[in-house]
Design an enzyme around this catalytic site. Structure first.
Site, PDB file in Angstrom:
ATOM      1  N   GLU A 259     -17.293  10.357   2.269  1.00 15.34           N
ATOM      2  CA  GLU A 259     -18.599  10.776   1.910  1.00 15.34           C
ATOM      3  C   GLU A 259     -18.787  12.210   1.703  1.00 15.34           C
ATOM      4  O   GLU A 259     -19.373  12.665   0.961  1.00 15.34           O
ATOM      5  CB  GLU A 259     -19.453  10.554   2.978  1.00 15.34           C
ATOM      6  CG  GLU A 259     -19.942   8.950   3.167  1.00 15.34           C
ATOM      7  CD  GLU A 259     -20.888   8.865   4.194  1.00 15.34           C
ATOM      8  OE1 GLU A 259     -22.203   9.053   4.238  1.00 15.34           O
ATOM      9  OE2 GLU A 259     -20.757   8.156   5.267  1.00 15.34           O
TER      10      GLU A 259
ATOM     11  N   ARG B  61       5.417  -4.672  -4.940  1.00 18.06           N
ATOM     12  CA  ARG B  61       4.381  -4.648  -5.887  1.00 18.06           C
ATOM     13  C   ARG B  61       3.284  -5.824  -5.152  1.00 18.06           C
ATOM     14  O   ARG B  61       2.219  -5.312  -5.249  1.00 18.06           O
ATOM     15  CB  ARG B  61       4.587  -4.887  -7.377  1.00 18.06           C
ATOM     16  CG  ARG B  61       4.666  -3.610  -8.031  1.00 18.06           C
ATOM     17  CD  ARG B  61       5.047  -3.845  -9.745  1.00 18.06           C
ATOM     18  NE  ARG B  61       3.912  -3.976 -10.516  1.00 18.06           N
ATOM     19  CZ  ARG B  61       3.864  -4.765 -11.486  1.00 18.06           C
ATOM     20  NH1 ARG B  61       4.753  -5.600 -11.742  1.00 18.06           N
ATOM     21  NH2 ARG B  61       2.825  -4.741 -12.323  1.00 18.06           N
TER      22      ARG B  61
ATOM     23  N   THR C  99      -0.994  11.388 -12.339  1.00 14.92           N
ATOM     24  CA  THR C  99      -1.480  11.510 -13.875  1.00 14.92           C
ATOM     25  C   THR C  99      -2.951  11.430 -13.764  1.00 14.92           C
ATOM     26  O   THR C  99      -3.433  10.594 -12.914  1.00 14.92           O
ATOM     27  CB  THR C  99      -1.194  10.642 -14.669  1.00 14.92           C
ATOM     28  OG1 THR C  99      -1.649   9.346 -14.617  1.00 14.92           O
ATOM     29  CG2 THR C  99       0.494  10.465 -14.543  1.00 14.92           C
TER      30      THR C  99
ATOM     31  N   ASN D 215      -4.278   0.612 -10.384  1.00 21.65           N
ATOM     32  CA  ASN D 215      -2.922  -0.067 -10.774  1.00 21.65           C
ATOM     33  C   ASN D 215      -2.533  -1.000  -9.435  1.00 21.65           C
ATOM     34  O   ASN D 215      -2.837  -0.812  -8.585  1.00 21.65           O
ATOM     35  CB  ASN D 215      -1.852   1.054 -11.216  1.00 21.65           C
ATOM     36  CG  ASN D 215      -1.694   1.426 -12.492  1.00 21.65           C
ATOM     37  OD1 ASN D 215      -1.998   0.717 -13.527  1.00 21.65           O
ATOM     38  ND2 ASN D 215      -1.690   2.581 -12.649  1.00 21.65           N
TER      39      ASN D 215
ATOM     40  N   ARG E 220      -0.005   7.760 -25.900  1.00 23.60           N
ATOM     41  CA  ARG E 220       1.254   8.344 -25.504  1.00 23.60           C
ATOM     42  C   ARG E 220       2.178   8.297 -26.662  1.00 23.60           C
ATOM     43  O   ARG E 220       2.861   9.187 -27.186  1.00 23.60           O
ATOM     44  CB  ARG E 220       1.867   8.076 -24.199  1.00 23.60           C
ATOM     45  CG  ARG E 220       0.988   8.537 -23.068  1.00 23.60           C
ATOM     46  CD  ARG E 220       1.690   8.070 -21.758  1.00 23.60           C
ATOM     47  NE  ARG E 220       1.165   8.658 -20.607  1.00 23.60           N
ATOM     48  CZ  ARG E 220       0.895   8.022 -19.278  1.00 23.60           C
ATOM     49  NH1 ARG E 220       1.213   6.621 -19.246  1.00 23.60           N
ATOM     50  NH2 ARG E 220       0.410   8.697 -18.428  1.00 23.60           N
TER      51      ARG E 220
ATOM     52  N   HIS F 170       0.976  -3.115 -18.961  1.00 25.34           N
ATOM     53  CA  HIS F 170       0.984  -1.537 -19.025  1.00 25.34           C
ATOM     54  C   HIS F 170       2.091  -1.244 -17.804  1.00 25.34           C
ATOM     55  O   HIS F 170       2.247  -1.502 -17.011  1.00 25.34           O
ATOM     56  CB  HIS F 170      -0.403  -1.391 -18.216  1.00 25.34           C
ATOM     57  CG  HIS F 170      -0.475   0.149 -17.888  1.00 25.34           C
ATOM     58  ND1 HIS F 170      -0.334   1.363 -18.573  1.00 25.34           N
ATOM     59  CD2 HIS F 170      -0.551   0.986 -16.611  1.00 25.34           C
ATOM     60  CE1 HIS F 170      -0.620   2.360 -18.080  1.00 25.34           C
ATOM     61  NE2 HIS F 170      -0.812   2.144 -16.688  1.00 25.34           N
TER      62      HIS F 170
END
Length: 334
Positions: A56, A107, A249, A139, A170, A194
């Site tokens: 908050e 992952r 990034t 991601n 890129r 990606h």
């Protein structure tokens, strides 16, 4: 006694609550969320911007900081709350929230932790903006776009992953640097997953309609004396490099998300490499999301371009699809 405001301003129309025309919500006010927010504001895409997060103080601070820049912006209303009612009537909702990968974490474990976060976020978004388009940025983006599609119950043309839009940007930047021209005049596409297993479509790379692979048939292969393959390698490694240097990034992804939103809110029907449901394409049999060139307009992601891919490129896409499905099939509570 009339107030100063009443003495100053004589109303012409009756006062009534107006519904915003182009409201955008950003969920998550971390580095990426705020880069998306400032990019959206900088392009004057929204008439209302809503921010949501669980922290908050951070949320209120970011909101106030942006509001203090109102003189320099054309977005009349900037709001924030941890309660999702603040997001009501959004045209587009950008999801950047999620947990970060811990050192040595698989992952699958990361994805499952993010599924648990999304199980709270996504139903709230849909409750208050049932007609919105959701852009997933968190991601691993391809899997979380699938998760969002599943949890939201929205049609697939309204659930989009930011996917390879940034990878392709890129790619075009790095090629353009080598050639000494602007990235917008250097055309090339990165498709598929990606990140690490993305596919560079060398056969389509061109400048002013001139196929670069026709000038250098070895382009993108191991036999290329000019080593153009290195450019794709740099695309894959660039995020890791930036993270190593500054810790995360954010600017480029923020700009690339604003680019996607512009195509939709302005009904441009531009083509972007974004993550969409690819079942039934290129012989992919499972419900996975991968980046393909897609038309984005006011309805969302309305069509996919049938890219002529070489056999090895199709094989790479299928391999990505299998990798993603291996993780997705074991996810709980979807």
């Amino acid at each position: 006694m009339a107030t100063l405001k009443e003495k100053l301003i004589a109303p012409v129309a009756e006062e009534e609550a107006t519904v915003p025309n182009n409201k955008i919500t950003v969920v998550g006010v971390g580095q990426v969320g705020m880069a998306c927010a400032i990019s959206i504001l900088g392009k004057s895409l929204a008439d209302e911007l809503a921010l949501v997060d669980v922290l908050e103080d951070k949320l209120k601070g970011e909101m106030m900081d942006l509001q203090h820049g109102s003189l320099f912006l054309q977005t009349p209303k900037i709001v924030a709350d941890k309660d999702y009612s603040v997001t009501a009537n959004s045209k587009i909702v950008v999801v950047t929230a999620g947990v970060r990968q811990q050192e040595g974490e698989s992952r699958l474990n990361l994805v499952q932790r993010n599924v648990n976060v999304f199980k709270f976020i996504i139903p709230q978004i849909v409750k208050y903006s049932p007609d919105c388009i959701i852009i997933v940025v968190s991601n691993p983006v391809d899997i979380l776009t699938y998760v969002t599609w599943k949890l939201s119950g929205l049609p697939k043309h309204r659930v989009i992953g930011s996917g390879c839009n940034l990878d392709s940007a890129r790619f075009r930047y790095l090629m353009a640097e080598k050639l000494g021209i602007h990235p917008s005049s250097c055309h090339g596409w990165i498709l598929g997953e990606h990140g690490d297993s993305s596919v560079a479509v060398w056969s389509g790379v061109n400048v002013a309609g001139v196929s670069l692979q026709e000038l250098n048939p070895e382009m993108g292969t191991d036999n290329d004396s000019e080593n153009w393959k290195e450019v794709h390698k740099m695309v894959v490694e660039s995020a890791y490099e930036v993270i190593k240097l500054k810790g995360y990034t954010n600017w480029a992804i923020g700009l690339s998300v604003a680019d996607l939103i512009e195509s939709m809110l302005k009904n441009l029907s531009r083509i972007h490499p974004v993550s969409t449901m690819v079942k039934g394409m290129y012989g992919i049999e499972n419900e996975v999301f991968l980046s393909l060139p897609c038309i984005l307009n006011a309805r969302g992601l309305t069509s996919v371009i049938n890219q002529k891919l070489k056999d090895d490129e199709v094989a790479q896409l299928k391999k990505s699809a299998d990798t993603l499905w291996d993780i997705q099939k074991d996810l709980k509570d979807l």
